[in-house]
Write a protein that holds these residues in place. Structure first.
Motif, short mmCIF file in Angstrom:
data_model
loop_
_atom_site.label_atom_id
_atom_site.label_comp_id
_atom_site.label_asym_id
_atom_site.label_seq_id
_atom_site.Cartn_x
_atom_site.Cartn_y
_atom_site.Cartn_z
N PRO A 188 4.01 88.75 16.51
CA PRO A 188 5.40 89.11 16.80
C PRO A 188 6.44 88.14 16.24
CG PRO A 188 4.19 88.63 18.84
CD PRO A 188 3.19 88.62 17.73
N LYS A 189 6.11 86.87 16.20
CA LYS A 189 7.10 85.91 15.68
C LYS A 189 7.24 86.04 14.16
CE LYS A 189 6.43 82.77 19.51
NZ LYS A 189 5.92 81.47 20.00
N GLY A 215 9.20 89.17 13.63
CA GLY A 215 10.62 88.94 13.92
C GLY A 215 11.30 88.23 12.76
N ASN A 216 10.65 87.21 12.24
CA ASN A 216 11.24 86.48 11.10
C ASN A 216 11.35 87.37 9.86
OD1 ASN A 216 11.81 83.91 12.19
ND2 ASN A 216 9.65 83.33 12.07
N GLU A 251 11.67 90.62 9.76
CA GLU A 251 12.74 91.60 9.96
C GLU A 251 14.11 90.94 9.89
OE1 GLU A 251 12.21 94.25 13.23
OE2 GLU A 251 10.19 94.83 12.60
N ARG A 252 14.19 89.68 10.36
CA ARG A 252 15.46 88.96 10.25
C ARG A 252 15.93 88.85 8.80
NH1 ARG A 252 15.77 83.68 11.42
NH2 ARG A 252 13.84 83.46 10.24
N ASP A 258 17.25 92.22 7.68
CA ASP A 258 18.59 92.51 8.20
C ASP A 258 19.64 91.66 7.51
OD1 ASP A 258 17.35 94.24 9.96
OD2 ASP A 258 18.20 93.37 11.77
N PHE A 265 10.37 79.10 19.07
CA PHE A 265 10.70 80.25 18.21
C PHE A 265 12.21 80.48 18.22
CE2 PHE A 265 11.07 85.00 17.73
CZ PHE A 265 10.73 85.04 16.39
N LEU A 296 15.30 82.84 16.46
CA LEU A 296 15.57 84.06 15.68
C LEU A 296 17.06 84.34 15.69
CD1 LEU A 296 14.17 86.36 14.08
CD2 LEU A 296 14.05 87.65 16.22
N ASN A 307 20.28 92.61 15.32
CA ASN A 307 19.37 93.75 15.44
C ASN A 307 17.91 93.32 15.40
OD1 ASN A 307 21.60 95.36 15.54
ND2 ASN A 307 21.17 96.53 13.68
N ALA A 308 17.63 92.29 14.60
CA ALA A 308 16.26 91.77 14.55
C ALA A 308 15.88 91.16 15.90
CB ALA A 308 16.12 90.74 13.42
N ARG A 340 15.14 94.10 18.28
CA ARG A 340 13.82 94.69 18.01
C ARG A 340 12.69 93.78 18.50
NH1 ARG A 340 16.23 96.33 13.11
NH2 ARG A 340 15.15 94.70 11.95
N HIS A 341 12.86 92.48 18.26
CA HIS A 341 11.84 91.52 18.72
C HIS A 341 11.69 91.56 20.24
CE1 HIS A 341 9.58 87.81 19.21
NE2 HIS A 341 10.50 87.40 20.06
N ARG A 365 10.13 94.82 21.41
CA ARG A 365 8.69 94.84 21.15
C ARG A 365 7.94 94.04 22.21
NH1 ARG A 365 9.52 94.90 15.56
NH2 ARG A 365 9.91 92.67 15.60
N GLU A 366 8.54 92.92 22.62
CA GLU A 366 7.88 92.04 23.58
C GLU A 366 7.98 92.55 25.01
OE1 GLU A 366 6.62 88.27 22.67
OE2 GLU A 366 5.99 90.04 21.55
N TYR A 387 11.55 100.24 23.01
CA TYR A 387 10.80 100.22 21.75
C TYR A 387 9.85 101.43 21.73
CZ TYR A 387 8.76 97.92 17.67
OH TYR A 387 8.37 97.59 16.39
#
Lengths: 206, 206
Positions: free
Chosen positions: A87-88, A91-92, A94-95, A98, B60, B62, B66-67, B70-71, B74-75, B82
């Motif tokens: 997931p991390k 996330g990165n 997708e960042r 975006d 972590f 971020l 929007n990212a 989503r993160h 998802r979590e 999601y």
């Protein structure tokens, strides 16, 4: 079979074409938009009311917005690490996708239009140089990330490298001055070894 | 988990609204505009793009609103915010991306003109152009909502969050011309029934 609608010179269409190449996914392609037109016609607007390219059609499912299409194809037809399971990392990845939409694309557009879509005699050199400096400041953010990780989201190539990979190609081939960004250069050299990148992205700018 | 960013920012509101929908607890620190912070070295280390919000969860970090949504979805919001179906998920992501590429940029001048500029400094031409663009973009949302209860289908998802914030702002402007868009209005009324939307989004324009 998957259908991709949108001219193959569009950076946004190239995201999807590149992803299909990475996945080895067969597709039918139709050039739409720019010199081909069609994106303002009722039949196209019926599937994509936003009137831009690309649009993808996968069976009875229609999707537009290039980054969403790229992620959808990776999730449906690909696997980790292209579509990251962690997931991390996801996330990165997708960042950076975006951020290409919110920040890099607006920085690239005036330089691209000035150098690629404007005849030399009509170019506003000062405006282009001012825009190029702003673009370079954004490229520096990518370079700083790539000083820490091999690819944008970590050790592996993921969908997060696709949008900015296309920006990098344009950065390196446009006829202009470039500051030296060694990490960007190293990452870009890796991208140029990928057949899917060569096929979909490394083509003349239009 | 910590969210850094002022509550009045539409991009911060996306994250706060999503967290409230999922009942996740967090700390928040003000940053941006009147609070500053984003220009400090410490913030630049977390977020080289220097905008808000930034999410810090242990080691972590971020950014890109929007990212982040989503993160977090998802979590903490599988099957709710999601979507579990791949196509519903991609459709939700499409509307999130579309806010970044189209709805947001089209809205900038009306928002800055009517909310941030004093009346004597308003650029009426730019405001009207932005108003018309936003109205036309909201017609695209309205057309989707003629087909589905929520933007990605039968259920409220993270795909409703970015556009939902713009709907609040659109209807909160005083004295502007607005076309009647019945599906948008139905959806906006449904959003207003959500406590998380009322608490984090319906907070005035600033």
């Amino acid at each position: 079979m998957l259908t991709i609608k949108g001219r193959d010179t569009s950076s946004n269409v190239q995201k999807v074409l590149w992803m299909c190449g990475e996945l080895g996914l067969p597709f039918e392609h139709e050039n739409i938009g720019g010199p081909f037109g069609g994106n303002d016609q009722p039949d196209y607007l019926a599937i994509n009311p936003n009137g831009r390219v690309p649009t993808i059609i996968d069976g009875d499912y229609i999707l537009w917005e290039s980054n969403s299409c790229t992620r959808y194809l990776a999730a449906q037809y690909g696997s980790d690490p292209l579509c990251p399971a962690d997931p991390k990392i996801r996330g990165n990845a997708e960042r950076w996708m975006d951020w290409q939409l919110t920040t890099m694309s607006p920085a690239l557009v005036p330089v691209f239009w000035g150098l690629v879509r404007t005849a030399p005699a009509d170019r506003d050199k000062d405006a282009i140089e001012a825009a190029r400096k702003k673009l370079s400041a954004m490229i520096a953010i990518v370079d700083a990330q790539l000083a820490r990780t091999t690819y944008l989201a970590g050790d592996d190539f993921t969908f997060g490298d696709i949008p900015l990979g296309i920006t990098a190609y344009r950065w390196f081939v446009m006829d202009m001055e470039r500051e030296d960004y060694p990490n960007l250069k190293r990452w870009y050299a890796l991208l140029t070894e990928r057949k899917a990148f060569q096929d979909a992205v490394m083509n003349p700018l239009a | 988990m910590k969210i850094i960013g002022r509550k009045s920012s539409s991009n911060v509101q996306k994250v706060l609204w999503a967290l409230a929908e999922m009942g996740v607890s967090y700390d928040r620190e003000d940053a941006g505009r009147e609070f500053g912070v984003v220009d400090t070295d410490a913030y630049g280390t977390l977020n080289p793009n220097r905008r808000v919000p930034t999410l810090v969860d242990g080691d972590f970090v971020l950014w890109e609103s929007n990212a982040i949504v989503r993160h977090l979805a998802r979590e903490h919001g599988q099957g709710m915010l999601y979507p579990s179906d791949a196509r519903t998920l991609a459709s939700a992501e499409k509307w999130m991306d579309w806010q970044l590429t189209t709805l947001g940029p089209g809205f900038t001048n009306i928002f800055h003109g009517l909310v941030r500029d004093p009346p004597e400094k308003r650029n009426q031409e730019a405001i009207e152009k932005s108003r018309a663009a936003t109205e036309s973009n909201l017609e695209i949302v309205d057309a989707q909502l003629a087909k589905t209860a929520w933007l990605a289908g039968d259920d409220f998802t993270m795909g409703d969050i970015p556009a939902g914030i713009y709907a609040y702002r659109w209807y909160a402007f005083e004295g502007i011309e607005r076309k009647t868009l019945p599906n948008l209005e139905r959806w906006y009324a449904a959003l207003q029934e959500r406590p998380a939307f009322r608490e984090y989004v319906m907070v005035g324009l600033g």
